[in-house]
Design a protein around this motif. Structure first.
Motif, PDB file in Angstrom:
ATOM      1  N   ILE A 187       0.843  -1.189   0.000  1.00  0.00           N
ATOM      2  CA  ILE A 187       0.000   0.000   0.000  1.00  0.00           C
ATOM      3  C   ILE A 187       0.883   1.245   0.000  1.00  0.00           C
ATOM      4  O   ILE A 187       1.883   1.306   0.699  1.00  0.00           O
ATOM      5  CB  ILE A 187      -0.910   0.035   1.251  1.00  0.00           C
ATOM      6  CG1 ILE A 187      -1.772  -1.218   1.324  1.00  0.00           C
ATOM      7  CG2 ILE A 187      -1.780   1.283   1.255  1.00  0.00           C
ATOM      8  CD1 ILE A 187      -2.565  -1.331   2.618  1.00  0.00           C
TER       9      ILE A 187
ATOM     10  N   PHE B  86       0.421   5.400   0.624  1.00  0.00           N
ATOM     11  CA  PHE B  86      -0.445   6.469   1.102  1.00  0.00           C
ATOM     12  C   PHE B  86       0.050   7.777   0.485  1.00  0.00           C
ATOM     13  O   PHE B  86       1.217   8.127   0.636  1.00  0.00           O
ATOM     14  CB  PHE B  86      -0.408   6.564   2.629  1.00  0.00           C
ATOM     15  CG  PHE B  86      -0.981   5.354   3.312  1.00  0.00           C
ATOM     16  CD1 PHE B  86      -2.322   5.316   3.668  1.00  0.00           C
ATOM     17  CD2 PHE B  86      -0.184   4.257   3.594  1.00  0.00           C
ATOM     18  CE1 PHE B  86      -2.859   4.199   4.292  1.00  0.00           C
ATOM     19  CE2 PHE B  86      -0.710   3.135   4.221  1.00  0.00           C
ATOM     20  CZ  PHE B  86      -2.047   3.110   4.568  1.00  0.00           C
TER      21      PHE B  86
ATOM     22  N   LEU C 178     -10.251   4.793  -6.780  1.00  0.00           N
ATOM     23  CA  LEU C 178      -9.762   4.806  -5.407  1.00  0.00           C
ATOM     24  C   LEU C 178      -9.704   3.393  -4.841  1.00  0.00           C
ATOM     25  O   LEU C 178     -10.673   2.650  -4.937  1.00  0.00           O
ATOM     26  CB  LEU C 178     -10.678   5.637  -4.511  1.00  0.00           C
ATOM     27  CG  LEU C 178     -10.771   7.138  -4.755  1.00  0.00           C
ATOM     28  CD1 LEU C 178     -11.793   7.739  -3.811  1.00  0.00           C
ATOM     29  CD2 LEU C 178      -9.428   7.792  -4.564  1.00  0.00           C
ATOM     30  N   ASP C 179      -8.579   3.023  -4.265  1.00  0.00           N
ATOM     31  CA  ASP C 179      -8.501   1.795  -3.479  1.00  0.00           C
ATOM     32  C   ASP C 179      -8.990   2.080  -2.069  1.00  0.00           C
ATOM     33  O   ASP C 179      -9.474   1.200  -1.373  1.00  0.00           O
ATOM     34  CB  ASP C 179      -7.065   1.262  -3.432  1.00  0.00           C
ATOM     35  CG  ASP C 179      -6.596   0.760  -4.789  1.00  0.00           C
ATOM     36  OD1 ASP C 179      -7.372   0.049  -5.448  1.00  0.00           O
ATOM     37  OD2 ASP C 179      -5.466   1.073  -5.184  1.00  0.00           O
ATOM     38  N   GLY C 180      -8.850   3.316  -1.674  1.00  0.00           N
ATOM     39  CA  GLY C 180      -9.286   3.744  -0.357  1.00  0.00           C
ATOM     40  C   GLY C 180      -8.881   5.185  -0.133  1.00  0.00           C
ATOM     41  O   GLY C 180      -8.162   5.768  -0.936  1.00  0.00           O
ATOM     42  N   MET C 181      -9.361   5.733   0.953  1.00  0.00           N
ATOM     43  CA  MET C 181      -8.971   7.104   1.278  1.00  0.00           C
ATOM     44  C   MET C 181      -9.169   7.378   2.754  1.00  0.00           C
ATOM     45  O   MET C 181      -9.958   6.723   3.436  1.00  0.00           O
ATOM     46  CB  MET C 181      -9.753   8.113   0.456  1.00  0.00           C
ATOM     47  CG  MET C 181     -11.202   8.279   0.842  1.00  0.00           C
ATOM     48  SD  MET C 181     -11.963   9.748   0.114  1.00  0.00           S
ATOM     49  CE  MET C 181     -11.191  11.047   1.042  1.00  0.00           C
TER      50      MET C 181
ATOM     51  N   ILE D 237      -3.872   4.630  -1.439  1.00  0.00           N
ATOM     52  CA  ILE D 237      -4.801   5.237  -0.497  1.00  0.00           C
ATOM     53  C   ILE D 237      -4.502   6.732  -0.456  1.00  0.00           C
ATOM     54  O   ILE D 237      -3.380   7.142  -0.172  1.00  0.00           O
ATOM     55  CB  ILE D 237      -4.632   4.648   0.929  1.00  0.00           C
ATOM     56  CG1 ILE D 237      -4.718   3.123   0.928  1.00  0.00           C
ATOM     57  CG2 ILE D 237      -5.633   5.281   1.887  1.00  0.00           C
ATOM     58  CD1 ILE D 237      -6.058   2.552   0.599  1.00  0.00           C
TER      59      ILE D 237
ATOM     60  N   ASP E 266     -12.195   1.915   2.555  1.00  0.00           N
ATOM     61  CA  ASP E 266     -11.353   0.889   1.954  1.00  0.00           C
ATOM     62  C   ASP E 266     -12.191   0.115   0.949  1.00  0.00           C
ATOM     63  O   ASP E 266     -13.210  -0.478   1.309  1.00  0.00           O
ATOM     64  CB  ASP E 266     -10.804  -0.056   3.035  1.00  0.00           C
ATOM     65  CG  ASP E 266      -9.873  -1.118   2.473  1.00  0.00           C
ATOM     66  OD1 ASP E 266      -9.105  -0.815   1.549  1.00  0.00           O
ATOM     67  OD2 ASP E 266      -9.942  -2.262   2.947  1.00  0.00           O
TER      68      ASP E 266
ATOM     69  N   LYS F 146      -1.840  -1.012  -3.823  1.00  0.00           N
ATOM     70  CA  LYS F 146      -3.009  -0.218  -3.457  1.00  0.00           C
ATOM     71  C   LYS F 146      -2.594   1.232  -3.208  1.00  0.00           C
ATOM     72  O   LYS F 146      -1.561   1.486  -2.595  1.00  0.00           O
ATOM     73  CB  LYS F 146      -3.667  -0.772  -2.200  1.00  0.00           C
ATOM     74  CG  LYS F 146      -4.388  -2.076  -2.398  1.00  0.00           C
ATOM     75  CD  LYS F 146      -4.995  -2.582  -1.118  1.00  0.00           C
ATOM     76  CE  LYS F 146      -6.230  -1.805  -0.780  1.00  0.00           C
ATOM     77  NZ  LYS F 146      -7.026  -2.398   0.313  1.00  0.00           N
TER      78      LYS F 146
END
Length: 93
Positions: A4, A6, A58-61, A40, A71, A38
């Motif tokens: 991941i 960020f 988006l994979d997540g935020m 984020i 997620d 991923k």
């Protein structure tokens, strides 16, 4: 184990690109996606502001200064302030 990254897409990503530390932001995001990493997004703004940038799926935020966490399109946390708290702690309102 998943990998991941960020990213703060407001200033940090563009600053690193301008200093030639990174690929152009859009190209970087595509490359990370191809590598199955991923992405984020971590932002002080709300999700809608991120979506307006059309960067990638988006994979997540983590948004709203940590008040919203998502997620894979699943809301993990969404915590807001009550009107009373806003009046109590935000003297400009």
């Amino acid at each position: 184990m998943s990998k991941i990254v960020f990213l703060d897409v407001d200033g940090t990503l563009n600053w690193l690109w301008s200093k030639n530390y990174l690929l152009q932001p859009q190209k970087l995001l595509i490359k990370l996606e191809l590598m199955a990493i991923k992405v984020i997004f971590v932002q002080g703004v709300q999700k809608q502001k991120i979506l307006q940038r059309n960067l990638c799926d988006l994979d997540g935020m983590i948004g709203g200064n940590g008040a919203y966490v998502e997620d894979n399109n699943h809301v993990v946390m969404h915590q807001g302030l009550s009107k009373e708290d806003v009046k109590k702690y935000c003297w400009l309102v």
